[in-house]
Design a protein around this motif. Structure first.
Motif, PDB file in Angstrom:
ATOM      1  N   PRO A 183       0.694  92.703  66.517  1.00 36.93           N
ATOM      2  CA  PRO A 183       1.979  93.402  66.579  1.00 36.93           C
ATOM      3  C   PRO A 183       2.620  93.517  65.200  1.00 36.93           C
ATOM      4  O   PRO A 183       3.179  94.556  64.855  1.00 36.93           O
ATOM      5  N   ALA A 184       2.476  92.482  64.376  1.00 42.55           N
ATOM      6  CA  ALA A 184       3.089  92.526  63.046  1.00 42.55           C
ATOM      7  C   ALA A 184       2.476  93.647  62.212  1.00 42.55           C
ATOM      8  O   ALA A 184       3.170  94.365  61.499  1.00 42.55           O
ATOM      9  N   ILE A 239       1.124  96.415  63.319  1.00 48.75           N
ATOM     10  CA  ILE A 239       1.575  97.714  63.820  1.00 48.75           C
ATOM     11  C   ILE A 239       2.992  97.985  63.318  1.00 48.75           C
ATOM     12  O   ILE A 239       3.302  99.086  62.861  1.00 48.75           O
ATOM     13  N   LEU A 240       3.820  96.958  63.363  1.00 52.42           N
ATOM     14  CA  LEU A 240       5.196  97.126  62.896  1.00 52.42           C
ATOM     15  C   LEU A 240       5.211  97.481  61.413  1.00 52.42           C
ATOM     16  O   LEU A 240       5.964  98.355  60.985  1.00 52.42           O
ATOM     17  N   VAL A 241       4.346  96.835  60.646  1.00 50.27           N
ATOM     18  CA  VAL A 241       4.287  97.131  59.207  1.00 50.27           C
ATOM     19  C   VAL A 241       3.955  98.598  58.977  1.00 50.27           C
ATOM     20  O   VAL A 241       4.577  99.266  58.150  1.00 50.27           O
ATOM     21  N   THR A 249       4.570 101.105  60.922  1.00 52.05           N
ATOM     22  CA  THR A 249       5.763 101.887  61.275  1.00 52.05           C
ATOM     23  C   THR A 249       6.797 101.824  60.155  1.00 52.05           C
ATOM     24  O   THR A 249       7.437 102.823  59.819  1.00 52.05           O
ATOM     25  N   LEU A 250       6.942 100.635  59.584  1.00 56.78           N
ATOM     26  CA  LEU A 250       7.949 100.457  58.525  1.00 56.78           C
ATOM     27  C   LEU A 250       7.564 101.223  57.264  1.00 56.78           C
ATOM     28  O   LEU A 250       8.414 101.805  56.594  1.00 56.78           O
ATOM     29  N   VAL A 251       6.271 101.234  56.940  1.00 56.82           N
ATOM     30  CA  VAL A 251       5.824 101.984  55.761  1.00 56.82           C
ATOM     31  C   VAL A 251       6.014 103.480  56.000  1.00 56.82           C
ATOM     32  O   VAL A 251       6.460 104.215  55.108  1.00 56.82           O
ATOM     33  N   ALA A 279       8.286 104.848  57.840  1.00 58.64           N
ATOM     34  CA  ALA A 279       9.724 105.125  57.689  1.00 58.64           C
ATOM     35  C   ALA A 279      10.090 105.218  56.210  1.00 58.64           C
ATOM     36  O   ALA A 279      10.888 106.060  55.806  1.00 58.64           O
ATOM     37  N   SER A 280       9.476 104.364  55.396  1.00 55.55           N
ATOM     38  CA  SER A 280       9.741 104.389  53.962  1.00 55.55           C
ATOM     39  C   SER A 280       9.297 105.723  53.356  1.00 55.55           C
ATOM     40  O   SER A 280       9.971 106.278  52.484  1.00 55.55           O
ATOM     41  N   GLN A 292       0.844  94.383  51.296  1.00 51.16           N
ATOM     42  CA  GLN A 292       1.706  93.789  52.313  1.00 51.16           C
ATOM     43  C   GLN A 292       1.142  92.445  52.707  1.00 51.16           C
ATOM     44  O   GLN A 292      -0.057  92.287  52.848  1.00 51.16           O
ATOM     45  N   GLU A 293       2.058  91.506  52.830  1.00 46.24           N
ATOM     46  CA  GLU A 293       1.621  90.199  53.298  1.00 46.24           C
ATOM     47  C   GLU A 293       2.044  90.048  54.745  1.00 46.24           C
ATOM     48  O   GLU A 293       3.207  90.075  55.057  1.00 46.24           O
ATOM     49  N   GLU A 350       1.545  87.648  58.023  1.00 49.32           N
ATOM     50  CA  GLU A 350       0.937  86.408  58.551  1.00 49.32           C
ATOM     51  C   GLU A 350       0.390  86.698  59.933  1.00 49.32           C
ATOM     52  O   GLU A 350       0.943  87.463  60.674  1.00 49.32           O
TER      53      GLU A 350
END
Lengths: 123, 241
Positions: A5-6, A8-10, A12-14, A16-17, A120-121, A123
């Protein structure tokens, strides 16, 4: 590969950027910088994926589409591409595009890779 | 301010989109957050920072912006109470834009590690944050369209419609009249225009009886008319999903 999930969220965030940068591009850069910025982003993202060896890119985008991506008219896009070519910042042959002086093109474009978050890091 | 009150607007917004249990709320309130006040125009985050916290807007208005090398500024979003201002800092290392206060603001500041852990433990919170990040992206896309392909009147009308629709949905205002904390220079920077052009365009919207704007009080006189001028369709705000 199963994405966490992290992860996938990353992505999405990129994404948006990238949209934010596009608002900046159409809102506050002149035509020459806008088009250069789009070309720099395109090349950088392909490089990141290892899709374009040796600095040669297949650009399957029409001038009309470039216009619609930068908030310009096709005529204006055509003029800017010709100018970039005359300045030896790009080298076009049909759908193949090369960047003889990518560093200078980045300067013209006001292009900084930070918004693409290449590292991107998670975890 | 009581603990629950600080997050009231956030919980209300999330509850329109998903089921947030009492346990979810309690777990969120139990995060190690602190309240912080910021002055008008104060910076929360600067491009290039490596933030270790996330900010939730409790009171006031904020905005995000980026500068280009010519020195020009583009505002890329406005924010109202109950919104996370820097969702990207939850997982991306380096801030890619500036976040600034439009008015005096109160923020609930949460360490990103604690919020990440809560997302792992609480599926509803995780889902809410996912939805927020997708809806944020939808709003940014709409702004590219606004600045790229709408004329001056449409751009400004669209911006006013968006703010009104978001305030109305948040329950902060009924959306017909509200304190409008945005200067004409900031409207210009949000729509890719000059302040002079912005001023002229606002006057034309006034003259047409669509809005009135005096001493920072915005009145929407004709919602339908303004939406039509602004080519505004609230779909991209995904108020219910």
């Amino acid at each position: 590969m199963l994405l966490s999930p992290a992860r996938i969220l990353v992505s999405t965030l990129v994404e948006a950027s990238i949209f934010r940068e596009w608002t900046v591009n159409v809102g506050r850069r002149d035509a020459r910088s806008r088009i250069s910025h789009l070309l720099c982003e395109f090349a950088y993202r392909l490089d990141l994926q290892g899709l374009s060896p040796a600095g040669t890119y297949e650009l399957p985008i029409t001038q009309e589409q470039l216009a619609d991506a930068t908030g310009l008219t096709p005529v204006h896009v055509n003029r800017v591409l010709q100018r970039l070519q005359a300045e030896e910042l790009i080298d076009r042959d049909r759908r193949i595009i090369r960047f003889p002086d990518y560093r200078r093109l980045q300067d013209v474009a006001d292009f900084n890779t930070r918004y693409l978050h290449p590292v991107q890091e998670v975890e | 301010m009581s603990d629950q009150l600080s997050f009231e607007a956030l919980f209300r917004r999330w509850s329109r989109k998903l089921t947030l249990s009492a346990e979810d709320r309690a777990a969120f309130v139990a995060l190690p957050w602190t309240l912080r006040s910021f002055p008008r125009d104060g910076y929360l985050i600067r491009e290039g920072d490596r933030p270790t916290v996330c900010n939730i807007l409790v009171q006031g208005f904020a905005f995000r912006q980026k500068l280009v090398t010519s020195g020009a500024r583009q505002i890329i979003s406005f924010h109202i109470p109950g919104e996370l201002l820097d969702l990207q800092n939850l997982f991306l290392e380096t801030a890619d834009h500036n976040v600034q206060c439009l008015t005096r603001c109160v923020m609930a500041v949460v360490p990103r590690r604690a919020l990440q852990e809560l997302m792992t433990e609480r599926p509803a919170i995780r889902r809410a944050i996912f939805l927020d990040s997708l809806i944020d992206a939808a709003v940014f896309r709409e702004w590219v369209v606004n600045v790229g392909r709408r004329n001056a009147r449409q751009r400004i009308a669209h911006l006013l419609c968006e703010l009104t629709a978001r305030l109305r949905a948040s329950g902060v205002s009924d959306g017909s009249v509200y304190d409008f904390p945005i200067t004409q220079e900031q409207i210009a920077d949000a729509t890719g225009m000059t302040p002079v052009h912005t001023n002229r365009t606002l006057q034309s919207l006034r003259r047409d009886g669509l809005i009135s704007l005096s001493s920072n009080l915005l009145r929407i006189l004709q919602w339908e008319g303004l939406s039509e001028v602004g080519d505004f369709n609230e779909r991209y705000l995904h108020h219910s999903v």
